[in-house]
Design a protein around this motif. Structure first.
Motif, mmCIF file in Angstrom:
data_model
loop_
_atom_site.group_PDB
_atom_site.id
_atom_site.type_symbol
_atom_site.label_atom_id
_atom_site.label_comp_id
_atom_site.label_asym_id
_atom_site.label_seq_id
_atom_site.Cartn_x
_atom_site.Cartn_y
_atom_site.Cartn_z
ATOM 1 N N SER A 231 -8.379 19.149 -42.936
ATOM 2 C CA SER A 231 -9.123 18.735 -41.497
ATOM 3 C C SER A 231 -8.232 17.495 -41.191
ATOM 4 N N THR A 232 -8.557 17.571 -39.682
ATOM 5 C CA THR A 232 -7.843 16.228 -38.740
ATOM 6 C C THR A 232 -8.510 16.026 -38.627
ATOM 7 N N LEU A 233 -8.642 14.321 -37.890
ATOM 8 C CA LEU A 233 -9.541 13.182 -37.772
ATOM 9 C C LEU A 233 -10.339 13.586 -37.193
ATOM 10 N N ALA A 234 -10.513 14.554 -35.364
ATOM 11 C CA ALA A 234 -11.063 14.650 -34.293
ATOM 12 C C ALA A 234 -12.334 15.994 -35.380
ATOM 13 N N ALA A 235 -11.494 16.856 -36.160
ATOM 14 C CA ALA A 235 -12.466 17.338 -36.440
ATOM 15 C C ALA A 235 -13.581 17.420 -36.996
ATOM 16 N N LYS A 236 -13.200 15.946 -37.986
ATOM 17 C CA LYS A 236 -14.612 15.324 -39.455
ATOM 18 C C LYS A 236 -15.244 15.075 -38.712
ATOM 19 N N GLY A 237 -15.985 16.170 -40.203
ATOM 20 C CA GLY A 237 -17.944 16.295 -39.572
ATOM 21 C C GLY A 237 -17.620 17.575 -39.266
ATOM 22 N N MET A 238 -17.020 18.286 -39.645
ATOM 23 C CA MET A 238 -17.746 19.957 -39.081
ATOM 24 C C MET A 238 -18.183 20.793 -40.838
ATOM 25 N N ILE A 239 -17.133 20.017 -41.222
ATOM 26 C CA ILE A 239 -17.900 20.594 -42.436
ATOM 27 C C ILE A 239 -17.348 19.949 -44.122
ATOM 28 N N GLU A 240 -18.390 19.433 -44.618
ATOM 29 C CA GLU A 240 -18.645 18.088 -45.633
ATOM 30 C C GLU A 240 -18.022 18.677 -46.836
ATOM 31 N N TYR A 241 -18.275 17.000 -47.696
ATOM 32 C CA TYR A 241 -17.840 17.493 -48.959
ATOM 33 C C TYR A 241 -18.102 18.915 -49.942
ATOM 34 N N ASN A 242 -19.357 18.788 -49.999
ATOM 35 C CA ASN A 242 -19.607 19.508 -50.912
ATOM 36 C C ASN A 242 -19.113 20.881 -50.520
ATOM 37 N N GLN A 243 -18.324 21.797 -49.503
ATOM 38 C CA GLN A 243 -17.849 22.787 -49.374
ATOM 39 C C GLN A 243 -17.061 22.511 -50.342
ATOM 40 N N GLN A 244 -16.528 23.576 -51.084
ATOM 41 C CA GLN A 244 -16.384 24.213 -52.478
ATOM 42 C C GLN A 244 -14.215 24.130 -52.336
ATOM 43 N N LEU A 245 -13.908 24.537 -50.810
ATOM 44 C CA LEU A 245 -13.020 24.547 -50.678
ATOM 45 C C LEU A 245 -12.384 23.220 -49.320
ATOM 46 N N TYR A 246 -13.149 22.551 -49.261
ATOM 47 C CA TYR A 246 -12.884 21.279 -48.421
ATOM 48 C C TYR A 246 -11.813 20.290 -49.098
ATOM 49 N N LEU A 247 -10.929 19.879 -49.068
ATOM 50 C CA LEU A 247 -10.342 18.313 -49.252
ATOM 51 C C LEU A 247 -9.713 17.827 -48.512
ATOM 52 N N GLY A 248 -10.997 17.538 -47.843
ATOM 53 C CA GLY A 248 -10.155 15.995 -46.722
ATOM 54 C C GLY A 248 -9.893 15.829 -45.893
#
Length: 544
Positions: A231-248
């Protein structure tokens, strides 16, 4: 046909087009308009400085995706509001700037406070005009608003002070529904995208603010193709870290593990983002870019297929047509990278400094703030720490994206509370940033806007100092002379509390979960150097 004063026609026209608020500050050239607004359906909010009014309007537009309006006196008022105008311009958000001007007969003379205002705003606007005939007011206003909406930018209307009470025959027009029509993606381009996605074995997805409202489709799409999510910074918070494919995120405010995995990808799918930090991306990438704004496609990087259209529709079509992938080796690598990242983020930071490590502040906030929280960020290292360590989902993150002005977070928080009074709002701001907008604490009190203000108080302009250190420059004039923020808040009628440990911060946050009044929390923080800090070459562009 009965005539009306120009100011009344303007209010009717703005109201017809859905304008509910105007942000500004009083001055001679706009006092007549102020007076007309008093009993109108449009609520006027005045700040302590025009710059804050501009930032509030910019934040409202980013938050709602609609036209916002700010208002300034001529001369000094116009120059003051430019910072907020530049923020809206840089992040391509629709805004109407209205400024007063000296009387028509004094334009071009040596009259006090006269200045050629459009010369000042020309590089920050998509349209500007001076009202020279009162009968043209509706034509000019509709054109200005339309240009701002269609082109994503700021329009500027200059009104001499003798025009406000002129009687005119002009009639306000209804809103034009076609301005809300969404462009559907081209089938052939979607099919080309599907072919590339089906061929790819190591896909990655980079998404930004434009993907707002597409969370479920985005997660389903990522799982179907086993693509890592960044995600870009402005999209931070759309998807949380406990989603398996999310890398920050990427770059300085992201993490090198996501950077490294992106460089391995054989296809990058960009959704509603223009963030492309050159040090963190592949050299010769294959890219599919989907965006609702045509200018964004290919703006900062090569593109193999560009799909113009409303993103939710584009994602839904991709989901219908792409084949489910069996690239389990790549998925395992993405999930393994995420696990390594989470392990790193969970480690305690060896501070060796007085004050709470900023990382721990963000972890405390993540533990207490809910999914409906609107979070506003300022500029500086506090943003970097948030991007790295805030791990939860939230309603919205508001930032000064490309402009990156200090002092954005507090006015943005006030605008967020005005527009969504039932939503909790948290402002995260450094001691340098809040020093620029301290007077707006009085605005929060004046309008009874209960927001949570987290002041990261380390006594230094940390980002600037850290960049100096990383470049072996001598430190000069980066230490701050701060007031007692608690006493200052209390003098404004606002509750102030200080946290000098993680335990104290957790206690304060837990005791004030239900916000019924504005609270300023002075958090005594350390100023460690975030990984990746360096003196920037300014070769990257971040819009969303």
């Amino acid at each position: 046909m009965s005539q009306q004063k120009l100011s009344r026609v303007m209010i009717e026209q703005l109201n017809n087009w859905g304008v509910e608020h105007i942000y500004g500050y009083a001055g001679d050239t706009i006092l007549k308009f102020f007076s007309e607004l008093k009993d109108s359906p449009i609520k006027l909010y005045t700040t302590k400085n025009e710059a804050a009014a501009g930032l509030m309007a910019s934040a409202e537009s980013k938050l709602k995706g609609q036209l916002s309006v700010c208002l300034a006196d001529g001369g000094p008022g116009t120059t003051n509001i430019l910072n907020g105008v530049a923020d809206a311009y840089s992040d391509r958000t629709p805004m109407l700037l209205i400024t007063g001007q000296v009387e028509s007969w004094n334009i071009g003379t040596n009259y006090e406070q006269f200045i050629k205002q459009m010369n000042l705003t020309d590089s920050l606007t998509v349209y500007s005009a001076l009202v020279t005939n009162p009968e043209s007011i509706v034509d000019l206003l509709v054109k200005a608003m339309t240009k701002a909406i269609v082109e994503g930018g700021v329009s500027h209307l200059v009104i001499p002070m003798d025009m406000w009470d002129k009687e005119v025959n002009a009639q306000a027009r209804d809103y034009l529904p076609h301005l809300d029509e969404l462009r559907l993606p081209d089938d052939e381009l979607i099919n080309q995208s599907v072919e590339l996605i089906n061929q790819a074995q190591k896909p990655m997805i980079l998404y930004g603010r434009g993907a707002k409202g597409c969370r479920e489709e985005l997660l389903e799409f990522a799982n179907k193709i086993n693509g890592g999510l960044i995600s870009t910074l402005a999209a931070k918070g759309m998807i949380e870290y406990n989603q398996q494919l999310y890398l920050g995120g990427l770059g300085h405010a992201g993490n090198e593990k996501a950077d490294n995995l992106l460089k391995e990808a054989d296809l990058v799918i960009i959704l509603g983002a223009t963030w492309w930090p050159m040090d963190s991306v592949p050299r010769n990438p294959r890219i599919i870019q989907l965006d609702a704004i045509k200018e964004n496609i290919g703006m900062t990087h090569p593109v193999e297929v560009g799909v113009l259209g409303e993103l939710k529709s584009s994602l839904q079509l991709l989901l219908e047509k792409v084949s489910a992938k069996n690239n389990q080796e790549w998925r395992a690598k993405v999930e393994g990278t995420r696990e390594l990242l989470l392990t790193k983020l969970s480690r305690e930071y060896n501070n060796n400094q007085t004050g709470i490590c900023p990382k721990e502040v963000m972890k405390s906030l993540a533990n207490i703030l809910g999914e409906d929280e609107i979070i506003t960020l300022d500029s500086g290292d506090n943003v970097v720490w948030f991007a790295k360590y805030f791990s939860k989902r939230c309603e919205e993150v508001l930032i000064s994206g490309k402009w990156r002005t200090m002092g954005f977070a507090l006015p943005a928080a006030l605008a967020a509370k005005i527009n969504y009074p039932q939503k909790p709002v948290t402002c995260i701001i450094g001691d340098g940033g809040i020093a620029m907008v301290l007077a707006e604490l009085l605005t929060a009190k004046r309008y009874n806007l209960p927001v949570r203000i987290i002041v990261m108080n380390n006594g230094v302009l940390a980002m600037e100092r850290n960049k100096m250190l990383s470049a072996n420059l001598k430190e000069e004039e980066v230490n701050l002379s701060n007031p007692d923020f608690i006493k200052l808040a209390e003098s404004c009628g606002i509750k102030g509390m200080r946290a000098e440990s993680v335990e104290e911060l957790d206690y304060i946050l837990n005791q004030h979960q239900d916000m019924t009044e504005t609270i300023l929390i002075d958090v005594v923080t350390a100023a460690p150097v975030p990984a990746g800090t360096k003196l920037e070459s300014r070769k990257v562009i971040e819009l969303v």
